[in-house]
Design an enzyme around this catalytic site. Structure first.
Site, PDB file in Angstrom:
ATOM      1  N   GLY A  75       0.819  -1.211   0.000  1.00 53.40           N
ATOM      2  CA  GLY A  75       0.000   0.000   0.000  1.00 53.40           C
ATOM      3  C   GLY A  75       0.845   1.251   0.000  1.00 53.40           C
ATOM      4  O   GLY A  75       0.314   2.345   0.045  1.00 53.40           O
ATOM      5  N   THR A  77       2.644   4.394  -1.143  1.00 61.56           N
ATOM      6  CA  THR A  77       2.317   5.254  -2.292  1.00 61.56           C
ATOM      7  C   THR A  77       3.580   6.005  -2.722  1.00 61.56           C
ATOM      8  O   THR A  77       4.596   5.992  -2.022  1.00 61.56           O
ATOM      9  CB  THR A  77       1.204   6.245  -1.902  1.00 61.56           C
ATOM     10  N   ALA A 100      -2.709  -1.345  -4.078  1.00 65.41           N
ATOM     11  CA  ALA A 100      -3.854  -0.426  -4.048  1.00 65.41           C
ATOM     12  C   ALA A 100      -3.371   0.894  -3.453  1.00 65.41           C
ATOM     13  O   ALA A 100      -2.682   0.894  -2.430  1.00 65.41           O
ATOM     14  CB  ALA A 100      -4.990  -0.995  -3.206  1.00 65.41           C
ATOM     15  N   SER A 101      -3.716   1.984  -4.104  1.00 67.48           N
ATOM     16  CA  SER A 101      -3.382   3.296  -3.523  1.00 67.48           C
ATOM     17  C   SER A 101      -4.210   3.501  -2.258  1.00 67.48           C
ATOM     18  O   SER A 101      -3.865   4.308  -1.400  1.00 67.48           O
ATOM     19  CB  SER A 101      -3.663   4.415  -4.521  1.00 67.48           C
ATOM     20  N   ASN A 102      -5.303   2.736  -2.147  1.00 67.09           N
ATOM     21  CA  ASN A 102      -6.130   2.812  -0.948  1.00 67.09           C
ATOM     22  C   ASN A 102      -6.855   1.480  -0.771  1.00 67.09           C
ATOM     23  O   ASN A 102      -7.610   1.073  -1.648  1.00 67.09           O
ATOM     24  CB  ASN A 102      -7.134   3.962  -1.080  1.00 67.09           C
ATOM     25  N   PHE A 103      -6.590   0.814   0.357  1.00 67.34           N
ATOM     26  CA  PHE A 103      -7.165  -0.514   0.585  1.00 67.34           C
ATOM     27  C   PHE A 103      -8.538  -0.477   1.235  1.00 67.34           C
ATOM     28  O   PHE A 103      -9.157  -1.518   1.415  1.00 67.34           O
ATOM     29  CB  PHE A 103      -6.222  -1.351   1.463  1.00 67.34           C
ATOM     30  N   HIS A 135      -4.545  15.074   4.837  1.00 65.14           N
ATOM     31  CA  HIS A 135      -3.892  13.981   5.564  1.00 65.14           C
ATOM     32  C   HIS A 135      -3.070  14.535   6.718  1.00 65.14           C
ATOM     33  O   HIS A 135      -2.745  15.718   6.744  1.00 65.14           O
ATOM     34  CB  HIS A 135      -2.969  13.185   4.633  1.00 65.14           C
ATOM     35  N   LYS A 139       2.666  12.546   6.466  1.00 64.61           N
ATOM     36  CA  LYS A 139       2.604  11.953   5.124  1.00 64.61           C
ATOM     37  C   LYS A 139       3.684  12.564   4.236  1.00 64.61           C
ATOM     38  O   LYS A 139       3.836  13.777   4.165  1.00 64.61           O
ATOM     39  CB  LYS A 139       1.199  12.172   4.523  1.00 64.61           C
TER      40      LYS A 139
HETATM   41  N1  LIG Z   1      -2.784   2.075   0.398  1.00 66.09           N
HETATM   42  C1  LIG Z   1      -3.358   2.438   1.555  1.00 66.09           C
HETATM   43  O1  LIG Z   1      -4.519   2.087   1.828  1.00 66.09           O
HETATM   44  C2  LIG Z   1      -2.567   3.260   2.538  1.00 66.09           C
HETATM   45  C3  LIG Z   1      -3.104   3.633   3.778  1.00 66.09           C
HETATM   46  C4  LIG Z   1      -2.287   4.314   4.681  1.00 66.09           C
HETATM   47  C5  LIG Z   1      -0.975   4.621   4.347  1.00 66.09           C
HETATM   48  N2  LIG Z   1      -0.500   4.275   3.112  1.00 66.09           N
HETATM   49  C6  LIG Z   1       0.905   4.488   2.722  1.00 66.09           C
HETATM   50  O2  LIG Z   1       1.683   3.487   3.373  1.00 66.09           O
HETATM   51  C7  LIG Z   1       2.996   3.958   3.628  1.00 66.09           C
HETATM   52  C8  LIG Z   1       3.331   3.751   5.107  1.00 66.09           C
HETATM   53  O3  LIG Z   1       2.435   4.503   5.909  1.00 66.09           O
HETATM   54  P1  LIG Z   1       2.573   4.533   7.511  1.00 66.09           P
HETATM   55  O4  LIG Z   1       1.535   5.494   7.954  1.00 66.09           O
HETATM   56  O5  LIG Z   1       2.616   3.148   8.076  1.00 66.09           O
HETATM   57  O6  LIG Z   1       4.041   5.216   7.659  1.00 66.09           O
HETATM   58  P2  LIG Z   1       5.023   5.132   8.921  1.00 66.09           P
HETATM   59  O7  LIG Z   1       6.024   6.231   8.698  1.00 66.09           O
HETATM   60  O8  LIG Z   1       4.266   5.102  10.194  1.00 66.09           O
HETATM   61  O9  LIG Z   1       5.740   3.717   8.742  1.00 66.09           O
HETATM   62  C9  LIG Z   1       6.697   3.435   7.755  1.00 66.09           C
HETATM   63  C10 LIG Z   1       7.633   2.378   8.325  1.00 66.09           C
HETATM   64  O10 LIG Z   1       8.498   1.941   7.278  1.00 66.09           O
HETATM   65  C11 LIG Z   1       9.789   1.749   7.858  1.00 66.09           C
HETATM   66  N3  LIG Z   1      10.822   1.730   6.825  1.00 66.09           N
HETATM   67  C12 LIG Z   1      11.466   2.769   6.257  1.00 66.09           C
HETATM   68  N4  LIG Z   1      12.364   2.303   5.350  1.00 66.09           N
HETATM   69  C13 LIG Z   1      12.268   0.956   5.365  1.00 66.09           C
HETATM   70  C14 LIG Z   1      12.936  -0.082   4.659  1.00 66.09           C
HETATM   71  N5  LIG Z   1      13.899   0.169   3.758  1.00 66.09           N
HETATM   72  N6  LIG Z   1      12.573  -1.374   4.898  1.00 66.09           N
HETATM   73  C15 LIG Z   1      11.618  -1.664   5.805  1.00 66.09           C
HETATM   74  N7  LIG Z   1      10.964  -0.706   6.523  1.00 66.09           N
HETATM   75  C16 LIG Z   1      11.291   0.581   6.304  1.00 66.09           C
HETATM   76  C17 LIG Z   1       9.923   2.927   8.843  1.00 66.09           C
HETATM   77  O11 LIG Z   1      10.974   2.704   9.773  1.00 66.09           O
HETATM   78  C18 LIG Z   1       8.532   2.912   9.464  1.00 66.09           C
HETATM   79  O12 LIG Z   1       8.460   2.031  10.566  1.00 66.09           O
HETATM   80  C19 LIG Z   1       2.995   5.417   3.137  1.00 66.09           C
HETATM   81  O13 LIG Z   1       3.497   5.440   1.799  1.00 66.09           O
HETATM   82  C20 LIG Z   1       1.520   5.803   3.144  1.00 66.09           C
HETATM   83  O14 LIG Z   1       1.215   6.812   2.197  1.00 66.09           O
HETATM   84  C21 LIG Z   1      -1.273   3.607   2.219  1.00 66.09           C
END
Ligand SMILES: NC(=O)c1ccc[n+]([C@@H]2O[C@H](COP(=O)([O-])OP(=O)(O)OC[C@H]3O[C@@H](n4cnc5c(N)ncnc54)[C@H](O)[C@@H]3O)[C@@H](O)[C@H]2O)c1
Length: 238
Positions: A75, A77, A100-103, A135, A139
């Site tokens: 997920g 983005t 998915a850009s949004n699940f 957001h 983000k």
């Molecule tokens: N598709 C969806 O439905 C959806 C929903 C929410 C968030 N997102 C996306 O998901 C992503 C994560 O969101 P979040 O809120 O959990 O962010 P977050 O910052 O809370 O968590 C990201 C995690 O990734 C870790 N990380 C960084 N580099 C890494 C690497 N090389 N290998 C492994 N882990 C690594 C960080 O240490 C952190 O723990 C963002 O891109 C956000 O936009 C998508």
């Protein structure tokens, strides 16, 4: 299912709770400080990896999953410049990748409404369309992946628009997306059609991250045992 989590941040932790409630096992957790675990037996033995990290790190993580032959649900983005390469890996090498850009199931219902409304509005040029997304301040990317999906679906269905722009539109054929970052907002998306006499807005508000996390776990259940490049449309079949 044996699930590996890649990224143990806000989403990774919420996904862990929901996966456990649905009777799955978390066999490996990889975050920024333990990339060597991609080579562990626990990771290699996972039925699926769920990846939520950062725009800059996601693609490399997908490659590690492909090398280990572990299906990936992601997920993250902001990495879409690599999408052709990922699709090729799926088609030519039989890998499994669900993006998915949004699940959230609600957002995917909203996507269907957005497409339907754009098709109707294609016939009513007195309405101009604009978008807004809000957001939390952590983000990293803007506009959100969800806003990009909404904009692209409008572009596919509305002849008088030819691209989206962040903030101010430069031409009448642009769809402007206003991106706001404030507090801890999990996600708000609005699409507004404005005419001289009225306006119509459709909007989706996420109340928490749980909707995204549940959708990601359901997607992992769906992707297990399948091959190819998969998405919410394959799973939900609207
Ligand atoms: N598709 C969806 O439905 C959806 C929903 C929410 C968030 N997102 C996306 O998901 C992503 C994560 O969101 P979040 O809120 O959990 O962010 P977050 O910052 O809370 O968590 C990201 C995690 O990734 C870790 N990380 C960084 N580099 C890494 C690497 N090389 N290998 C492994 N882990 C690594 C960080 O240490 C952190 O723990 C963002 O891109 C956000 O936009 C998508």
């Amino acid at each position: 299912m044996k699930i590996a989590l890649i990224g143990y941040g806000k989403m990774g932790k919420t996904i862990e709770q929901i996966a456990l409630k649905r009777g799955h096992q978390i066999v490996s957790i990889i975050d920024i400080n333990n990339p060597e675990d991609f080579n562990s037996d626990a990771f290699r033995g996972a039925d699926v990896a769920i990846e939520f990290t950062t725009p800059a790190t996601a693609f490399n993580n997908y490659m590690k999953c492909f090398e280990a032959n572990v299906p990936v649900v992601s997920g993250t983005t902001g990495w879409l410049e690599h999408i052709t390469e990922i699709k090729e890996k799926c088609e030519k090498e039989g890998k499994t990748f669900f993006y998915a850009s949004n699940f959230s199931i609600g957002v995917n219902i909203f996507f269907a409404l957005n497409k339907y409304l754009a098709k109707i509005m294609n016939r009513f040029p007195s309405y101009d369309v604009k978008m807004e997304e809000v957001h939390h301040i952590h983000k990293l990317d803007a506009p959100s992946g969800t806003a990009i999906t909404l904009a692209e679906e409008i572009l596919e269905n509305m002849e008088r628009k030819d691209r989206w722009t962040l903030e101010s539109p430069e031409k009448p054929t642009d769809i402007a997306i206003h991106a706001i970052r404030e507090g801890e907002v999990p996600g708000i998306h609005k699409v507004t059609y404005d005419s001289d006499v009225d306006y119509i807005t459709i909007e989706h508000h996420a109340k928490s991250r749980e909707g995204f996390a549940l959708g990601a776990v359901i997607a992992a259940e769906y992707a297990c045992g399948k091959k190819g490049f998969l998405g919410m449309e394959d799973m939900l079949k609207f």
